[in-house]
Design a protein around this motif. Structure first.
Motif, PDB file in Angstrom:
ATOM      1  N   THR A 161      20.568  31.985  47.018  1.00  0.00           N
ATOM      2  CA  THR A 161      20.768  33.431  47.071  1.00  0.00           C
ATOM      3  C   THR A 161      20.578  33.884  48.505  1.00  0.00           C
ATOM      4  OG1 THR A 161      20.106  35.561  46.104  1.00  0.00           O
ATOM      5  CG2 THR A 161      18.346  33.989  46.575  1.00  0.00           C
ATOM      6  N   MET A 162      21.204  34.976  48.881  1.00  0.00           N
ATOM      7  CA  MET A 162      21.142  35.439  50.262  1.00  0.00           C
ATOM      8  C   MET A 162      19.847  36.211  50.511  1.00  0.00           C
ATOM      9  SD  MET A 162      23.647  34.333  51.989  1.00  0.00           S
ATOM     10  CE  MET A 162      25.260  33.575  51.774  1.00  0.00           C
ATOM     11  N   ALA A 163      18.776  35.474  50.714  1.00  0.00           N
ATOM     12  CA  ALA A 163      17.479  36.081  51.009  1.00  0.00           C
ATOM     13  C   ALA A 163      16.714  35.163  51.947  1.00  0.00           C
ATOM     14  CB  ALA A 163      16.689  36.307  49.723  1.00  0.00           C
ATOM     15  N   ASP A 164      16.036  35.743  52.938  1.00  0.00           N
ATOM     16  CA  ASP A 164      15.302  34.932  53.912  1.00  0.00           C
ATOM     17  C   ASP A 164      14.155  34.166  53.287  1.00  0.00           C
ATOM     18  OD1 ASP A 164      17.000  35.844  55.830  1.00  0.00           O
ATOM     19  OD2 ASP A 164      15.526  37.020  56.945  1.00  0.00           O
ATOM     20  N   THR A 165      13.687  34.625  52.129  1.00  0.00           N
ATOM     21  CA  THR A 165      12.527  33.990  51.506  1.00  0.00           C
ATOM     22  C   THR A 165      12.880  32.774  50.672  1.00  0.00           C
ATOM     23  OG1 THR A 165      12.742  35.574  49.684  1.00  0.00           O
ATOM     24  CG2 THR A 165      11.170  36.105  51.430  1.00  0.00           C
ATOM     25  N   THR A 166      14.177  32.557  50.416  1.00  0.00           N
ATOM     26  CA  THR A 166      14.564  31.387  49.637  1.00  0.00           C
ATOM     27  C   THR A 166      14.743  30.189  50.561  1.00  0.00           C
ATOM     28  OG1 THR A 166      16.065  30.624  47.889  1.00  0.00           O
ATOM     29  CG2 THR A 166      17.049  31.742  49.774  1.00  0.00           C
ATOM     30  N   CYS A 167      15.124  29.041  50.000  1.00  0.00           N
ATOM     31  CA  CYS A 167      15.228  27.807  50.785  1.00  0.00           C
ATOM     32  C   CYS A 167      16.657  27.262  50.787  1.00  0.00           C
ATOM     33  CB  CYS A 167      14.298  26.734  50.211  1.00  0.00           C
ATOM     34  SG  CYS A 167      12.551  27.147  50.333  1.00  0.00           S
ATOM     35  N   CYS A 168      16.973  26.523  51.814  1.00  0.00           N
ATOM     36  CA  CYS A 168      18.270  25.838  51.880  1.00  0.00           C
ATOM     37  C   CYS A 168      18.276  24.713  50.841  1.00  0.00           C
ATOM     38  CB  CYS A 168      18.495  25.245  53.262  1.00  0.00           C
ATOM     39  SG  CYS A 168      18.452  26.445  54.612  1.00  0.00           S
ATOM     40  N   ILE A 169      19.334  24.636  50.054  1.00  0.00           N
ATOM     41  CA  ILE A 169      19.426  23.554  49.079  1.00  0.00           C
ATOM     42  C   ILE A 169      20.317  22.429  49.591  1.00  0.00           C
ATOM     43  CG2 ILE A 169      18.911  24.985  47.077  1.00  0.00           C
ATOM     44  CD1 ILE A 169      21.889  25.137  46.508  1.00  0.00           C
ATOM     45  N   ALA A 170      20.959  22.649  50.721  1.00  0.00           N
ATOM     46  CA  ALA A 170      21.749  21.602  51.378  1.00  0.00           C
ATOM     47  C   ALA A 170      22.026  22.037  52.801  1.00  0.00           C
ATOM     48  CB  ALA A 170      23.061  21.357  50.629  1.00  0.00           C
ATOM     49  N   ALA A 171      22.159  21.071  53.693  1.00  0.00           N
ATOM     50  CA  ALA A 171      22.444  21.364  55.095  1.00  0.00           C
ATOM     51  C   ALA A 171      23.498  20.390  55.603  1.00  0.00           C
ATOM     52  CB  ALA A 171      21.173  21.250  55.933  1.00  0.00           C
ATOM     53  N   SER A 172      24.386  20.884  56.457  1.00  0.00           N
ATOM     54  CA  SER A 172      25.419  20.036  57.035  1.00  0.00           C
ATOM     55  C   SER A 172      24.806  19.100  58.071  1.00  0.00           C
ATOM     56  CB  SER A 172      26.496  20.899  57.694  1.00  0.00           C
ATOM     57  OG  SER A 172      25.958  21.568  58.841  1.00  0.00           O
ATOM     58  N   TYR A 173      25.585  18.107  58.487  1.00  0.00           N
ATOM     59  CA  TYR A 173      25.084  17.172  59.509  1.00  0.00           C
ATOM     60  C   TYR A 173      24.677  17.926  60.765  1.00  0.00           C
ATOM     61  CZ  TYR A 173      27.766  14.027  56.495  1.00  0.00           C
ATOM     62  OH  TYR A 173      28.266  13.351  55.424  1.00  0.00           O
ATOM     63  N   GLU A 174      25.466  18.946  61.138  1.00  0.00           N
ATOM     64  CA  GLU A 174      25.172  19.708  62.341  1.00  0.00           C
ATOM     65  C   GLU A 174      23.850  20.458  62.213  1.00  0.00           C
ATOM     66  OE1 GLU A 174      29.497  19.075  61.681  1.00  0.00           O
ATOM     67  OE2 GLU A 174      27.911  20.009  60.482  1.00  0.00           O
ATOM     68  N   SER A 198       9.322  28.901  49.164  1.00  0.00           N
ATOM     69  CA  SER A 198       9.902  29.875  50.093  1.00  0.00           C
ATOM     70  C   SER A 198       8.868  30.407  51.071  1.00  0.00           C
ATOM     71  CB  SER A 198      10.496  31.045  49.306  1.00  0.00           C
ATOM     72  OG  SER A 198       9.474  31.719  48.575  1.00  0.00           O
ATOM     73  N   GLY A 199       7.587  30.085  50.832  1.00  0.00           N
ATOM     74  CA  GLY A 199       6.524  30.589  51.695  1.00  0.00           C
ATOM     75  C   GLY A 199       5.834  31.809  51.130  1.00  0.00           C
ATOM     76  N   ILE A 200       6.327  32.351  50.026  1.00  0.00           N
ATOM     77  CA  ILE A 200       5.740  33.548  49.423  1.00  0.00           C
ATOM     78  C   ILE A 200       4.440  33.193  48.702  1.00  0.00           C
ATOM     79  CG2 ILE A 200       6.071  35.363  47.703  1.00  0.00           C
ATOM     80  CD1 ILE A 200       9.049  35.254  48.238  1.00  0.00           C
ATOM     81  N   ARG A 201       3.360  33.881  49.060  1.00  0.00           N
ATOM     82  CA  ARG A 201       2.106  33.735  48.316  1.00  0.00           C
ATOM     83  C   ARG A 201       2.249  34.550  47.046  1.00  0.00           C
ATOM     84  NH1 ARG A 201      -0.848  29.555  49.872  1.00  0.00           N
ATOM     85  NH2 ARG A 201      -2.409  30.459  48.477  1.00  0.00           N
ATOM     86  N   HIS A 202       1.794  33.983  45.949  1.00  0.00           N
ATOM     87  CA  HIS A 202       2.030  34.680  44.690  1.00  0.00           C
ATOM     88  C   HIS A 202       0.946  34.431  43.660  1.00  0.00           C
ATOM     89  CE1 HIS A 202       3.714  30.645  43.892  1.00  0.00           C
ATOM     90  NE2 HIS A 202       3.348  30.877  42.642  1.00  0.00           N
ATOM     91  N   ALA A 203       0.941  35.330  42.686  1.00  0.00           N
ATOM     92  CA  ALA A 203       0.138  35.152  41.470  1.00  0.00           C
ATOM     93  C   ALA A 203       1.119  34.852  40.349  1.00  0.00           C
ATOM     94  CB  ALA A 203      -0.654  36.423  41.163  1.00  0.00           C
ATOM     95  N   GLY A 204       0.729  34.021  39.434  1.00  0.00           N
ATOM     96  CA  GLY A 204       1.645  33.636  38.367  1.00  0.00           C
ATOM     97  C   GLY A 204       1.135  34.025  36.993  1.00  0.00           C
ATOM     98  N   TRP A 205       2.065  34.105  36.061  1.00  0.00           N
ATOM     99  CA  TRP A 205       1.737  34.383  34.663  1.00  0.00           C
ATOM    100  C   TRP A 205       2.725  33.641  33.781  1.00  0.00           C
ATOM    101  CZ3 TRP A 205       4.872  36.614  30.916  1.00  0.00           C
ATOM    102  CH2 TRP A 205       4.251  36.886  29.686  1.00  0.00           C
ATOM    103  N   GLY A 206       2.239  33.175  32.654  1.00  0.00           N
ATOM    104  CA  GLY A 206       3.121  32.499  31.723  1.00  0.00           C
ATOM    105  C   GLY A 206       2.627  32.648  30.300  1.00  0.00           C
TER     106      GLY A 206
END
Length: 440
Positions: free
Chosen positions: A42-55, A322-330
């Motif tokens: 998704t287009m958000a700075d807090t998410t992570c790359c799931i693939a990267a090109s050789y470059e 993503s680097g986000i500190r969080h509290a969780g619930w389930g």
């Protein structure tokens, strides 16, 4: 020199597509070629790359790099929203191209394939020619940006290892006469099945290097792993044929099915999180029926982003990739086995009402919905009374239309605002299946 029992022959080729998702994007978009490119969920700075090109990899950007960090490393990096359907189509096209050279015996994941060699194909020169022909077939029939590394070995386990030893566009063979000394330079984590936790456990038992591991005899390996996995690994690393050809230990019957999603900024609210959770359930319920399962348990997970001040006040917090500190619930709900969307939605609504309402739980950024305790359809006993409202018939009608026109064509109103959110994500270890017009 190889002994008579283990002649110098290759039995398997492991094909590992290099930077697959990014390479597909560069094939589809010539303007991306030669430029740092990363695929993101998704287009958000807090998410992570799931693939990267050789470059991008050459600059230090890789799978798991936070998007915000990738932008700092390379401000001009091209970010592409992942397209699961395209990657699935390319994976199948590559399989067809490979089949034209050598039959595909196994498909461990969307970007991996295994070919089993027979007869004279096992001779090293012949195996090498087959591997080179596979590389050329992929380039000619699928796309010039699609490259692969191929490992050749006497069993599947070693072929997988060999495919990782030279990237990109590598071709490495491991012959019995070279084993196990040819593996001594590897790290423990280079072995399939040895992740971070296993590595810690091995080091706690005094096995710190591959040399330490290879020095163990079969009994020592069994004791180290505390299971038959140790015996298998002992033989695999020496190029032996154990009868399962170095395949991963088969799992038991599938136990769960679900989806999770890091929320886009516009959905990081209570209403947005609910709409996305509803969408995830809609997709999961459809898959449940397509894969012919019932479920008797549904669990919901929500992760809430915390500010620095909130993090300082909370004794137990976690950090997302993503680097986000969080509290969780389930929470988990249990019920009579079912597979219709309406019954599962009622279970989801029951859990959702129990979610925490404190100030620390007002900024959801992640939602997961998982169905557990799966029961194969053919093991379900016929019910004396059908469920109220013909719910199964309603779900069957929805499936019929959604398979024909797309899986969000007919849905319950609760997911309307998130209809385009939470698209099908990349299946790293699960082979994509096409249901109607969609890949899931």
């Amino acid at each position: 020199m190889a002994d008579a029992a283990h002649p110098d022959l290759f039995s398997f080729l492991h094909i590992d597509l290099n930077s697959f998702f990014a390479s597909v994007e560069q094939q589809l978009h010539p303007e991306y070629r030669g430029k740092p490119t990363a695929v993101v969920p998704t287009m958000a700075d807090t998410t992570c790359c799931i693939a990267a090109s050789y470059e991008a990899k050459a600059l230090g950007i890789k799978t798991g790099t936070r998007v915000g960090d990738a932008k700092k490393i390379c401000p001009e990096i091209i970010l592409v929203n992942g397209d699961h359907a395209e990657y699935s189509r390319f994976s199948h096209a590559i399989a067809v191209a490979v089949e034209g050279v050598c039959p595909v015996a196994h498909t461990p994941s969307i970007d991996e394939m295994v070919c089993q060699l027979m007869g004279r194909e096992r001779q090293p020169p012949a195996a090498r020619q087959i591997a080179l022909a596979i590389k050329q077939a992929i380039k000619d029939k699928v796309g010039e940006t699609l490259r692969c590394s191929i490992g050749m070995a006497p069993n599947r386990y070693l072929a997988k290892i060999a495919s990782d030893m030279q990237k990109p566009d590598g071709l490495i063979g491991l012959l019995p006469s070279q084993l196990p000394r040819a593996l001594a330079h590897l790290e423990l984590r280079d072995l399939p099945g040895v992740g971070a936790r296993t590595e810690v456990r091995l080091k706690a038992k005094g096995v710190n290097t591959m040399t330490d591991l290879l020095a163990l005899d079969r009994n020592g390996m069994h004791k180290l792993m505390d299971s038959v996995w140790g015996d298998r690994m002992y033989h695999w690393l020496r190029g032996h044929d154990t009868g399962d050809n170095g395949a991963p230990v088969p799992s038991e019957l599938q136990k769960s099915l679900g989806h999770s999603h890091v929320l886009a900024p516009e959905h990081r609210s209570q209403e947005g999180a609910w709409a996305v959770a509803h969408k995830l359930l809609h997709k999961g319920a459809m898959r449940l029926r397509m894969e012919k399962f019932y479920t008797s348990s549904l669990s919901v997970t929500i992760k809430y982003a915390l500010t620095r001040e909130e993090t300082a006040r909370v004794s137990k917090t976690k950090q997302h990739t993503s680097g986000i500190r969080h509290a969780g619930w389930g929470m988990e709900a249990r019920f009579r086995p079912c597979q219709d969307t309406l019954s599962l939605l009622e279970a989801l609504q029951g859990c959702w009402k129990q979610r925490p309402q404190e100030d620390l739980h007002q900024k959801p950024f992640f939602v997961g919905v998982t169905m557990r305790n799966l029961i194969p359809e053919d093991e379900m006993q016929t019910r004396l009374f059908e469920e109220p409202g013909n719910r199964s018939q309603l779900s069957a009608t929805m499936d019929k239309l959604n398979l024909k026109y797309g899986h969000t064509t007919l849905h319950f109103a609760g997911m309307l605002t998130a209809k385009e959110a939470a698209p099908t994500r990349i299946a790293f270890t699960q082979i994509p299946v096409q249901y109607g017009t969609d890949w899931m």
